[in-house]
Motif scaffolding. Structure first.
Motif, mmCIF file in Angstrom:
data_model
loop_
_atom_site.group_PDB
_atom_site.id
_atom_site.type_symbol
_atom_site.label_atom_id
_atom_site.label_comp_id
_atom_site.label_asym_id
_atom_site.label_seq_id
_atom_site.Cartn_x
_atom_site.Cartn_y
_atom_site.Cartn_z
ATOM 1 N N ASP A 122 38.150 68.725 60.166
ATOM 2 C CA ASP A 122 39.400 68.642 60.921
ATOM 3 C C ASP A 122 40.000 70.022 61.167
ATOM 4 O O ASP A 122 40.719 70.231 62.151
ATOM 5 C CB ASP A 122 40.404 67.763 60.169
ATOM 6 C CG ASP A 122 41.570 67.345 61.028
ATOM 7 O OD1 ASP A 122 41.349 66.935 62.185
ATOM 8 O OD2 ASP A 122 42.724 67.422 60.561
ATOM 9 N N GLY A 178 32.722 63.433 65.007
ATOM 10 C CA GLY A 178 34.038 63.644 65.587
ATOM 11 C C GLY A 178 34.733 62.352 65.959
ATOM 12 O O GLY A 178 35.967 62.259 65.923
ATOM 13 N N ASP A 184 34.569 59.627 64.189
ATOM 14 C CA ASP A 184 35.204 59.213 62.939
ATOM 15 C C ASP A 184 36.536 59.937 62.750
ATOM 16 O O ASP A 184 37.531 59.357 62.314
ATOM 17 C CB ASP A 184 34.306 59.535 61.736
ATOM 18 C CG ASP A 184 32.961 58.838 61.776
ATOM 19 O OD1 ASP A 184 32.921 57.659 62.152
ATOM 20 O OD2 ASP A 184 31.964 59.485 61.423
ATOM 21 N N GLN A 185 36.537 61.217 63.097
ATOM 22 C CA GLN A 185 37.727 62.040 62.883
ATOM 23 C C GLN A 185 38.912 61.546 63.702
ATOM 24 O O GLN A 185 40.059 61.618 63.260
ATOM 25 C CB GLN A 185 37.413 63.497 63.233
ATOM 26 C CG GLN A 185 38.367 64.505 62.617
ATOM 27 C CD GLN A 185 38.153 64.655 61.118
ATOM 28 O OE1 GLN A 185 37.070 64.964 60.661
ATOM 29 N NE2 GLN A 185 39.196 64.427 60.348
ATOM 30 N N ARG A 234 42.417 60.757 61.854
ATOM 31 C CA ARG A 234 43.676 61.401 62.241
ATOM 32 C C ARG A 234 44.780 60.396 62.554
ATOM 33 O O ARG A 234 45.914 60.776 62.789
ATOM 34 C CB ARG A 234 43.446 62.288 63.467
ATOM 35 C CG ARG A 234 42.612 63.532 63.213
ATOM 36 C CD ARG A 234 42.555 64.399 64.462
ATOM 37 N NE ARG A 234 41.652 65.511 64.280
ATOM 38 C CZ ARG A 234 40.622 65.790 65.082
ATOM 39 N NH1 ARG A 234 40.384 65.021 66.139
ATOM 40 N NH2 ARG A 234 39.856 66.819 64.854
ATOM 41 N N TYR A 284 35.683 65.844 55.512
ATOM 42 C CA TYR A 284 36.576 65.431 56.592
ATOM 43 C C TYR A 284 37.691 66.460 56.803
ATOM 44 O O TYR A 284 38.045 66.788 57.945
ATOM 45 C CB TYR A 284 37.176 64.060 56.298
ATOM 46 C CG TYR A 284 36.357 62.912 56.834
ATOM 47 C CD1 TYR A 284 36.504 62.484 58.145
ATOM 48 C CD2 TYR A 284 35.426 62.251 56.025
ATOM 49 C CE1 TYR A 284 35.756 61.427 58.651
ATOM 50 C CE2 TYR A 284 34.676 61.199 56.518
ATOM 51 C CZ TYR A 284 34.842 60.786 57.832
ATOM 52 O OH TYR A 284 34.097 59.744 58.329
ATOM 53 N N ASN A 285 38.251 66.943 55.712
ATOM 54 C CA ASN A 285 39.334 67.936 55.828
ATOM 55 C C ASN A 285 38.837 69.223 56.478
ATOM 56 O O ASN A 285 39.519 69.795 57.348
ATOM 57 C CB ASN A 285 39.920 68.234 54.448
ATOM 58 C CG ASN A 285 40.762 67.100 53.906
ATOM 59 O OD1 ASN A 285 41.301 66.300 54.671
ATOM 60 N ND2 ASN A 285 40.893 67.004 52.591
ATOM 61 N N TYR A 323 38.458 54.555 55.361
ATOM 62 C CA TYR A 323 39.696 55.068 55.954
ATOM 63 C C TYR A 323 40.863 54.382 55.249
ATOM 64 O O TYR A 323 40.922 53.151 55.195
ATOM 65 C CB TYR A 323 39.722 54.753 57.444
ATOM 66 C CG TYR A 323 41.052 54.985 58.120
ATOM 67 C CD1 TYR A 323 41.565 56.271 58.273
ATOM 68 C CD2 TYR A 323 41.786 53.911 58.615
ATOM 69 C CE1 TYR A 323 42.789 56.478 58.899
ATOM 70 C CE2 TYR A 323 43.010 54.115 59.251
ATOM 71 C CZ TYR A 323 43.509 55.396 59.386
ATOM 72 O OH TYR A 323 44.716 55.604 60.002
ATOM 73 N N ILE A 326 29.093 62.851 59.250
ATOM 74 C CA ILE A 326 30.477 62.742 59.708
ATOM 75 C C ILE A 326 30.520 63.127 61.180
ATOM 76 O O ILE A 326 29.997 64.165 61.579
ATOM 77 C CB ILE A 326 31.408 63.656 58.891
ATOM 78 C CG1 ILE A 326 31.418 63.230 57.413
ATOM 79 C CG2 ILE A 326 32.825 63.637 59.461
ATOM 80 C CD1 ILE A 326 32.233 64.140 56.506
#
Length: 405
Positions: free
Chosen positions: A388, A57, A59-60, A64, A384-385, A9, A55
């Motif tokens: 998201d 959520g 982590d997301q 963000r 990740y993009n 990150y 991956i």
């Protein structure tokens, strides 16, 4: 010396693949490592060559910028791999074992662990009970979206697969055992789902889809999944769920009544968490929406499973109360209806062996339910993009390019 690459990150909205140190059986200082954990010796641990890592959520939320995660934090708590080095004190796990790593880090020695509450181990995080790899305020254990990772307390924690060749054939299912499948199952089980139950699942992201599939495994007669994104609802329908589009209609009870003939269900599952949105065309972020709505549509004396993540600090929240994890929940409604609530991280070790058997014997098809999608380590930032943006996929990173796509 073998190198190591990992997903880090690097600031709100951004991750990068970086070169990092090869793991040792000691916790070194680094981004997010608690000062009291620096230098912690782990001769009870192993080094794992990561075969797959997912991956999540959770982590997301960090990516963000919705948490206090420090820049440089190595991400990833969903880890499956091969043991390539064992510590001096490891007795039963062997080099060459292919294993699933529970995302909860647990010592096996404290009162919580002895009671199978491995999600709130008392000895691995100096700040509070409970820990996880690559996650903010969880003690600083290095994440596993990497080529290699250190796993402590190996004899206690690791789930060994009985046959490596079989495991490689079923890797997209087995990679879900570290977190998402037990988490979805915990949501359904703690909501009291049983044969004949009617169930509402809030959220058709990967955890919601895992919870819906788990409810089916537990014998639910009808599983209804609600979300704002049509693609995710289509994925839920692909394995037999009913769906409600919360963008098109803001009255959840009416939508449930159109399916069941009554506006309530026996059990409900919150698979969304603190970044919840309101319902309707003009819906905006409203973090208490899901909790209030599932109390509204769950029958008296029903049960609510809440595997969705809630945090003590949310710097990106719209108001000061929510920034401190305080939400406007209609607790009086839940009290009046005699609801049972179950919250918190999932104690993975309570479920993963049984779920492993369900996968190996063809009873569970979790990879299909969550639309598992392989990507390389270098494709992680793109993954990740896309995640998201709300795509109906569960991204599985293949750090060593061992699987053809």
């Amino acid at each position: 010396m073998v190198g190591n690459r990992a997903v880090a990150y690097v600031g709100a909205g951004n991750v990068e693949v970086k070169d990092i140190d090869y793991p040792e059986l000691i916790l070194r200082d680094g981004p997010g490592v608690h000062p009291l954990n620096v230098g912690r010796k782990c001769e009870h641990g192993v080094i794992v060559k990561v075969i797959t890592t997912n991956i999540c959520g959770s982590d997301q939320h960090m990516v963000r910028g919705r948490t206090t995660a420090p820049e440089g934090l190595i991400l990833g708590h969903e880890i499956t791999g091969e043991v390539i080095e064992t510590g001096r004190d490891v007795e039963f796990i062997k080099k060459g074992d292919m294993v699933s790593v529970p995302f909860n880090i647990a010592c096996g020695r404290c009162q919580s662990c002895k009671e199978q509450n491995t999600h709130v181990c008392l000895n691995v995080n100096p700040d509070r009970p409970g820990s996880a790899y690559g996650y903010v305020d969880m003690g600083g254990w290095v994440g596993g979206q990497s080529e290699y990772v250190m796993v402590p307390y190996a004899d206690f924690q690791l789930l060994t697969f009985p046959d490596k060749e079989q495991a490689m054939d079923k890797i997209l299912d087995l990679t879900m055992l570290s977190d998402i499948f037990p988490t979805g199952f915990h949501g359904a089980y703690s909501a009291g789902v049983k044969p004949g139950s009617t169930v509402y699942v809030a959220g058709a992201g990967p955890v919601g889809l895992a919870a819906a599939h788990s409810a089916q495994l537990l014998g639910a007669s009808v599983v209804i999944v609600g979300d704002l994104i049509p693609e995710r609802l289509e994925q839920a329908r692909s394995f037999g769920c009913e769906t409600v589009n919360l963008r098109d209609h803001d009255n959840l009870g009416e939508q449930i009544e159109q399916i069941l003939g009554v506006p309530e269900v026996d059990s409900a599952i919150d698979a969304v968490g603190f970044e919840a949105s309101g319902h309707g065309q003009d819906a905006k972020e409203a973090p208490a929406t899901v909790l209030n709505s599932i109390m509204d549509v769950t029958r008296a004396a029903g049960q609510l499973g809440i595997p969705g993540l809630y945090v003590t600090e949310d710097p990106g929240a719209a108001d000061k109360a929510a920034q401190q994890g305080s939400l406007s929940i209609r607790f009086g409604l839940g009290w009046a209806k005699g609801h049972t609530f179950v919250t918190g991280q999932t104690p993975v070790m309570q479920y993963h062996r049984s779920l492993l058997n369900s996968i190996l014997h063809g009873k569970a098809n979790i990879a299909k339910a969550v639309n598992a999608t392989l990507i390389s380590l270098d494709e992680a930032p793109q993954g990740y993009n896309e995640f998201d943006s709300g795509v109906a996929k569960k991204f599985v990173i293949d750090p060593h390019n061992m699987f053809s796509k």
